[in-house]
Write a protein that holds these residues in place. Structure first.
Motif, PDB file in Angstrom:
ATOM      1  N   TYR A  68       0.828  -1.212   0.000  1.00 11.02           N
ATOM      2  CA  TYR A  68       0.000   0.000   0.000  1.00 11.02           C
ATOM      3  C   TYR A  68       0.862   1.262   0.000  1.00 11.02           C
ATOM      4  CZ  TYR A  68      -4.705  -1.932   0.235  1.00 11.02           C
ATOM      5  OH  TYR A  68      -5.900  -2.545  -0.096  1.00 11.02           O
ATOM      6  N   ASN A  69       1.963   1.249   0.726  1.00 11.19           N
ATOM      7  CA  ASN A  69       2.814   2.446   0.741  1.00 11.19           C
ATOM      8  C   ASN A  69       3.583   2.606  -0.567  1.00 11.19           C
ATOM      9  OD1 ASN A  69       2.191   3.641   3.281  1.00 11.19           O
ATOM     10  ND2 ASN A  69       3.308   1.986   4.304  1.00 11.19           N
ATOM     11  N   ASP A  70       3.904   1.481  -1.221  1.00  7.67           N
ATOM     12  CA  ASP A  70       4.494   1.585  -2.563  1.00  7.67           C
ATOM     13  C   ASP A  70       3.502   2.238  -3.527  1.00  7.67           C
ATOM     14  OD1 ASP A  70       6.839   0.439  -1.780  1.00  7.67           O
ATOM     15  OD2 ASP A  70       6.415  -1.557  -2.591  1.00  7.67           O
ATOM     16  N   ALA A  71       2.255   1.779  -3.454  1.00  6.16           N
ATOM     17  CA  ALA A  71       1.219   2.359  -4.322  1.00  6.16           C
ATOM     18  C   ALA A  71       0.998   3.832  -3.995  1.00  6.16           C
ATOM     19  CB  ALA A  71      -0.089   1.580  -4.161  1.00  6.16           C
ATOM     20  N   LEU A  72       1.078   4.155  -2.710  1.00  5.67           N
ATOM     21  CA  LEU A  72       0.905   5.555  -2.295  1.00  5.67           C
ATOM     22  C   LEU A  72       2.038   6.419  -2.854  1.00  5.67           C
ATOM     23  CD1 LEU A  72      -0.550   7.693  -0.569  1.00  5.67           C
ATOM     24  CD2 LEU A  72       0.841   6.948   1.380  1.00  5.67           C
ATOM     25  N   SER A  73       3.277   5.923  -2.763  1.00  4.45           N
ATOM     26  CA  SER A  73       4.423   6.694  -3.277  1.00  4.45           C
ATOM     27  C   SER A  73       4.269   6.957  -4.771  1.00  4.45           C
ATOM     28  CB  SER A  73       5.727   5.929  -3.007  1.00  4.45           C
ATOM     29  OG  SER A  73       5.961   5.801  -1.628  1.00  4.45           O
ATOM     30  N   LYS A  74       3.845   5.934  -5.501  1.00  7.22           N
ATOM     31  CA  LYS A  74       3.672   6.088  -6.950  1.00  7.22           C
ATOM     32  C   LYS A  74       2.553   7.088  -7.256  1.00  7.22           C
ATOM     33  CE  LYS A  74       5.346   1.433  -7.995  1.00  7.22           C
ATOM     34  NZ  LYS A  74       4.981   0.052  -8.437  1.00  7.22           N
ATOM     35  N   ALA A  75       1.470   7.018  -6.480  1.00  3.67           N
ATOM     36  CA  ALA A  75       0.357   7.943  -6.704  1.00  3.67           C
ATOM     37  C   ALA A  75       0.766   9.382  -6.406  1.00  3.67           C
ATOM     38  CB  ALA A  75      -0.833   7.534  -5.837  1.00  3.67           C
ATOM     39  N   VAL A  76       1.580   9.564  -5.374  1.00  5.45           N
ATOM     40  CA  VAL A  76       2.068  10.907  -5.035  1.00  5.45           C
ATOM     41  C   VAL A  76       2.977  11.422  -6.135  1.00  5.45           C
ATOM     42  CG1 VAL A  76       3.510  12.223  -3.432  1.00  5.45           C
ATOM     43  CG2 VAL A  76       1.829  10.596  -2.547  1.00  5.45           C
ATOM     44  N   GLU A  77       3.879  10.533  -6.624  1.00  9.51           N
ATOM     45  CA  GLU A  77       4.800  10.936  -7.707  1.00  9.51           C
ATOM     46  C   GLU A  77       4.042  11.356  -8.961  1.00  9.51           C
ATOM     47  OE1 GLU A  77       7.414   7.690  -8.368  1.00  9.51           O
ATOM     48  OE2 GLU A  77       8.453   7.898  -6.444  1.00  9.51           O
ATOM     49  N   LYS A  78       2.931  10.670  -9.226  1.00  7.75           N
ATOM     50  CA  LYS A  78       2.132  10.991 -10.413  1.00  7.75           C
ATOM     51  C   LYS A  78       1.231  12.208 -10.195  1.00  7.75           C
ATOM     52  CE  LYS A  78       1.877   6.213 -12.128  1.00  7.75           C
ATOM     53  NZ  LYS A  78       0.977   5.058 -12.373  1.00  7.75           N
ATOM     54  N   GLY A  79       1.194  12.682  -8.972  1.00  3.58           N
ATOM     55  CA  GLY A  79       0.334  13.818  -8.671  1.00  3.58           C
ATOM     56  C   GLY A  79      -1.127  13.444  -8.521  1.00  3.58           C
ATOM     57  N   GLU A  80      -1.397  12.134  -8.331  1.00  5.97           N
ATOM     58  CA  GLU A  80      -2.785  11.680  -8.202  1.00  5.97           C
ATOM     59  C   GLU A  80      -3.336  11.924  -6.805  1.00  5.97           C
ATOM     60  OE1 GLU A  80      -2.495   8.040 -11.482  1.00  5.97           O
ATOM     61  OE2 GLU A  80      -2.490   7.589  -9.347  1.00  5.97           O
ATOM     62  N   VAL A  81      -2.483  11.910  -5.804  1.00  4.15           N
ATOM     63  CA  VAL A  81      -2.918  12.178  -4.435  1.00  4.15           C
ATOM     64  C   VAL A  81      -1.902  13.079  -3.758  1.00  4.15           C
ATOM     65  CG1 VAL A  81      -4.097   9.952  -4.224  1.00  4.15           C
ATOM     66  CG2 VAL A  81      -1.744  10.180  -3.442  1.00  4.15           C
ATOM     67  N   THR A  82      -2.361  13.760  -2.738  1.00  7.95           N
ATOM     68  CA  THR A  82      -1.485  14.594  -1.921  1.00  7.95           C
ATOM     69  C   THR A  82      -1.573  14.119  -0.478  1.00  7.95           C
ATOM     70  OG1 THR A  82      -1.857  16.503  -3.362  1.00  7.95           O
ATOM     71  CG2 THR A  82      -1.001  16.942  -1.160  1.00  7.95           C
ATOM     72  N   VAL A  83      -0.417  13.922   0.131  1.00  5.76           N
ATOM     73  CA  VAL A  83      -0.393  13.447   1.510  1.00  5.76           C
ATOM     74  C   VAL A  83       0.319  14.472   2.380  1.00  5.76           C
ATOM     75  CG1 VAL A  83       0.454  11.661   3.068  1.00  5.76           C
ATOM     76  CG2 VAL A  83      -0.418  11.031   0.812  1.00  5.76           C
ATOM     77  N   THR A  84      -0.339  14.839   3.482  1.00  9.04           N
ATOM     78  CA  THR A  84       0.257  15.784   4.417  1.00  9.04           C
ATOM     79  C   THR A  84       0.239  15.170   5.805  1.00  9.04           C
ATOM     80  OG1 THR A  84      -0.617  17.625   3.094  1.00  9.04           O
ATOM     81  CG2 THR A  84       0.154  18.127   5.325  1.00  9.04           C
ATOM     82  N   PRO A  85       1.363  14.574   6.243  1.00  9.07           N
ATOM     83  CA  PRO A  85       1.405  13.993   7.599  1.00  9.07           C
ATOM     84  C   PRO A  85       1.098  15.052   8.648  1.00  9.07           C
ATOM     85  CG  PRO A  85       3.323  13.331   6.306  1.00  9.07           C
ATOM     86  CD  PRO A  85       2.649  14.414   5.529  1.00  9.07           C
ATOM     87  N   ASN A  86       0.416  14.622   9.698  1.00  9.20           N
ATOM     88  CA  ASN A  86       0.068  15.546  10.776  1.00  9.20           C
ATOM     89  C   ASN A  86       0.400  14.881  12.111  1.00  9.20           C
ATOM     90  OD1 ASN A  86      -0.999  17.363  12.561  1.00  9.20           O
ATOM     91  ND2 ASN A  86      -3.135  17.102  11.927  1.00  9.20           N
ATOM     92  N   ALA A  87       1.601  15.123  12.579  1.00  5.63           N
ATOM     93  CA  ALA A  87       2.064  14.474  13.810  1.00  5.63           C
ATOM     94  C   ALA A  87       1.187  14.826  15.005  1.00  5.63           C
ATOM     95  CB  ALA A  87       3.514  14.876  14.085  1.00  5.63           C
ATOM     96  N   ALA A  88       0.491  15.949  14.934  1.00  3.45           N
ATOM     97  CA  ALA A  88      -0.348  16.387  16.053  1.00  3.45           C
ATOM     98  C   ALA A  88      -1.799  15.945  15.897  1.00  3.45           C
ATOM     99  CB  ALA A  88      -0.292  17.910  16.158  1.00  3.45           C
ATOM    100  N   PHE A  89      -2.075  15.067  14.931  1.00  2.00           N
ATOM    101  CA  PHE A  89      -3.464  14.659  14.691  1.00  2.00           C
ATOM    102  C   PHE A  89      -4.077  14.060  15.953  1.00  2.00           C
ATOM    103  CE2 PHE A  89      -6.600  11.426  13.463  1.00  2.00           C
ATOM    104  CZ  PHE A  89      -7.483  12.215  12.744  1.00  2.00           C
ATOM    105  N   ASP A  90      -5.266  14.539  16.289  1.00  2.00           N
ATOM    106  CA  ASP A  90      -5.979  14.079  17.486  1.00  2.00           C
ATOM    107  C   ASP A  90      -7.247  13.352  17.055  1.00  2.00           C
ATOM    108  OD1 ASP A  90      -7.376  13.698  19.806  1.00  2.00           O
ATOM    109  OD2 ASP A  90      -7.209  15.758  20.522  1.00  2.00           O
ATOM    110  N   PRO A  91      -7.321  12.015  17.218  1.00  2.00           N
ATOM    111  CA  PRO A  91      -8.505  11.270  16.759  1.00  2.00           C
ATOM    112  C   PRO A  91      -9.780  11.623  17.513  1.00  2.00           C
ATOM    113  CG  PRO A  91      -7.083   9.859  18.068  1.00  2.00           C
ATOM    114  CD  PRO A  91      -6.324  11.133  17.837  1.00  2.00           C
ATOM    115  N   SER A  92      -9.649  12.299  18.649  1.00  2.00           N
ATOM    116  CA  SER A  92     -10.861  12.737  19.359  1.00  2.00           C
ATOM    117  C   SER A  92     -11.387  14.047  18.804  1.00  2.00           C
ATOM    118  CB  SER A  92     -10.569  12.891  20.853  1.00  2.00           C
ATOM    119  OG  SER A  92      -9.684  13.977  21.085  1.00  2.00           O
ATOM    120  N   LYS A  93     -10.550  14.730  18.017  1.00  2.00           N
ATOM    121  CA  LYS A  93     -10.935  15.978  17.345  1.00  2.00           C
ATOM    122  C   LYS A  93     -10.332  15.968  15.945  1.00  2.00           C
ATOM    123  CE  LYS A  93     -10.908  18.492  21.747  1.00  2.00           C
ATOM    124  NZ  LYS A  93     -10.272  19.604  22.518  1.00  2.00           N
ATOM    125  N   PRO A  94     -10.810  15.063  15.095  1.00  2.00           N
ATOM    126  CA  PRO A  94     -10.141  14.862  13.801  1.00  2.00           C
ATOM    127  C   PRO A  94     -10.138  16.071  12.886  1.00  2.00           C
ATOM    128  CG  PRO A  94     -12.218  13.668  13.911  1.00  2.00           C
ATOM    129  CD  PRO A  94     -11.933  14.159  15.287  1.00  2.00           C
TER     130      PRO A  94
END
Length: 470
Positions: free
Chosen positions: A441-467
């Motif tokens: 899945y992460n290989d597919a994600l990397s390829k999709a990001v490279e192709k500009g099909e998806v954008t991923v923005t990690p959020n280290a402070a993500f709070d699942p109680s306040k998504p």
């Protein structure tokens, strides 16, 4: 509930980061096909042909819970539109996306399609949908403008659908079978769910009653209506994506699978569930043969119209990994409803039908009949809570919220649901399966990001109680 949901509706408006057939021109087969993005109202907006033949539109949906109401609406539209437009409804089975793919590849696609957060981006990516920006009146812009969200119903600046409702997910349980097995309340943890399923089976097996079931004919459909909610309430994104790292991590998912595997080994799951579709499951539940399953807020409507039942049932929050609520229950499929085929030769007529379906009375009644929970502010303000048995357990509460969408990728090999379902039935090395899924899945994600099909923005402070960060 309405005031609470109004607040959530407002949060949708502010949640900018939230993400998520050719026409069968039987009426005029020689009509030119409009390219995506070029659709615009014309003087012949109603779709009348020069010959006076009716314009035949095909509407495809995979929703079955609301089909009787939709049939009524279509019949009324066909009788009253005054512009010689006739709509034909087709309710598809579990393989809706695949059927749409086949229809587009064979020039047999419908003119209007049911869109959901799980398929809208793929349909746009494949060029199936026509933008609707050119059709929007000022009134529609005012009513729906605050709900036009990137990666939900707007892609690359073009709008493809409008919001209607969202769906909550709950544990659906037979209160009578729980009482018969000596269980006082629905399970709060997965271990309790396993134990309760076993007790219900032991108490009712002689009568063909089992503790648990899901529509395992389609493992992804089964897990996406069950594990998704268990995980989001437990503090993890429900489709295997880690919001903090911006990578797929199926380790939490594999933990839930262990409990499903235990119920299967305990023989607490309805025999034959491996090939069970959702409607046969509902029929068995309505007949009092299943103790519990997990599904959407469409179920009350199903048991009112499609499978009327006298059993004493209810909906409750899904259990969590350890009984502790560390996240929020994800409201799904909020933001999209109907879309127009890019290959339809009758896009103007399709918009006429779509505009009718987005009318205030239609959306208000859709909510009040319990087919979905309204998210459009002006509908929320005027609609009453659904007066339908069982709906009280599905209404939006303090533990429900919208989550940012996870990226949609297509990995090489088996998808996560099929891989884990195989493990559930046959065993194997759970750690190896999880590692393999993460890698693919992460290989597919990397390829999709490279192709500009998806954008991923990690959020280290993500709070699942306040998504949404509120």
């Amino acid at each position: 509930m309405q005031k609470k949901w109004l607040g959530l509706g407002l949060s949708i408006m502010l949640a900018a980061g939230i993400a998520g057939c050719g026409g069968n021109n039987s009426g005029n087969s020689s009509a030119a096909t409009e390219a995506p993005g070029t659709a615009a109202p014309s003087a012949d907006a109603g779709g009348n042909t020069a010959t006076g033949e009716p314009i035949q539109l095909k509407y495809w949906t995979d929703d079955r819970h609301d089909q009787e109401y939709i049939k009524e609406l279509i019949n009324k539209f066909n009788e009253t539109n005054g512009e010689n437009i006739q709509v034909e409804l087709t309710v598809m089975s579990e393989n809706y996306a695949q059927s749409v793919d086949i229809a587009f590849s064979s020039n047999q696609a419908p003119d209007v399609l049911r869109l959901k957060s799980g398929n809208a981006s793929e349909f746009v990516k494949k060029g199936y949908l026509a933008p609707i920006d050119g059709y929007l009146s000022e009134d529609i812009k005012t009513k729906f403008g605050s709900l036009q969200l990137d990666n939900v119903n707007r892609f690359d600046g073009k709008l493809y659908s409008l919001a209607n409702t969202g769906l909550t997910l709950r544990l659906v349980y037979n209160k009578d079978l729980f009482a018969k097995a000596g269980i006082e309340s629905p399970p709060a943890s997965l271990q309790e769910m396993v134990d309760d399923a076993k007790k219900i089976t032991e108490a009712g097996k002689s009568e063909g009653i089992y503790g648990f079931a899901l529509n395992f004919k389609s493992p992804k459909s089964a897990f996406d209506r069950s594990i998704r909610e268990i995980l989001s309430l437990s503090g993890y994104q429900g489709l295997g994506f880690d919001m903090k790292t911006g990578q797929f991590d199926f380790a939490p998912y594999s933990q839930v699978i262990e409990y499903f595997k235990q119920m299967y080994e305990d023989r607490s799951i309805l025999p034959g569930a491996e090939t069970l579709d959702i409607d046969p499951l509902r029929a068995q539940f309505a007949a009092g043969k299943i103790g519990m399953y997990l599904s959407f807020s469409t179920e009350p409507g199903v048991y009112k119209d499609q499978f009327p039942t006298e059993i004493n049932w209810a909906g409750a929050l899904a259990p969590t990994l350890d009984g502790q609520i560390k996240g929020t229950s994800e409201i799904v499929s909020a933001g999209t409803w109907l879309g127009i085929s890019a290959k339809s030769a009758h896009q103007d007529a399709a918009w006429k039908f779509m505009e009718y379906m987005y009318g205030d009375d239609v959306l208000k009644t859709y909510h009040e009949k319990g087919f979905g929970i309204a998210v459009v502010p002006h509908i929320v303000e005027q609609a009453q809570n659904p007066d339908i048995k069982g709906m009280e357990g599905f209404l939006v509460g303090e533990h429900d919220s919208l989550w940012p969408a996870s990226p949609t990728v297509t990995p090489e090999g088996t998808n996560y649901a099929d891989a884990f379902f195989k493990y559930m039935l046959s065993g194997g090395d759970a750690q190896a399966i999880t590692t393999d899924l993460n890698t693919r899945y992460n290989d597919a994600l990397s390829k999709a990001v490279e192709k500009g099909e998806v954008t991923v923005t990690p959020n280290a402070a993500f709070d699942p109680s306040k998504p949404q960060g509120e």
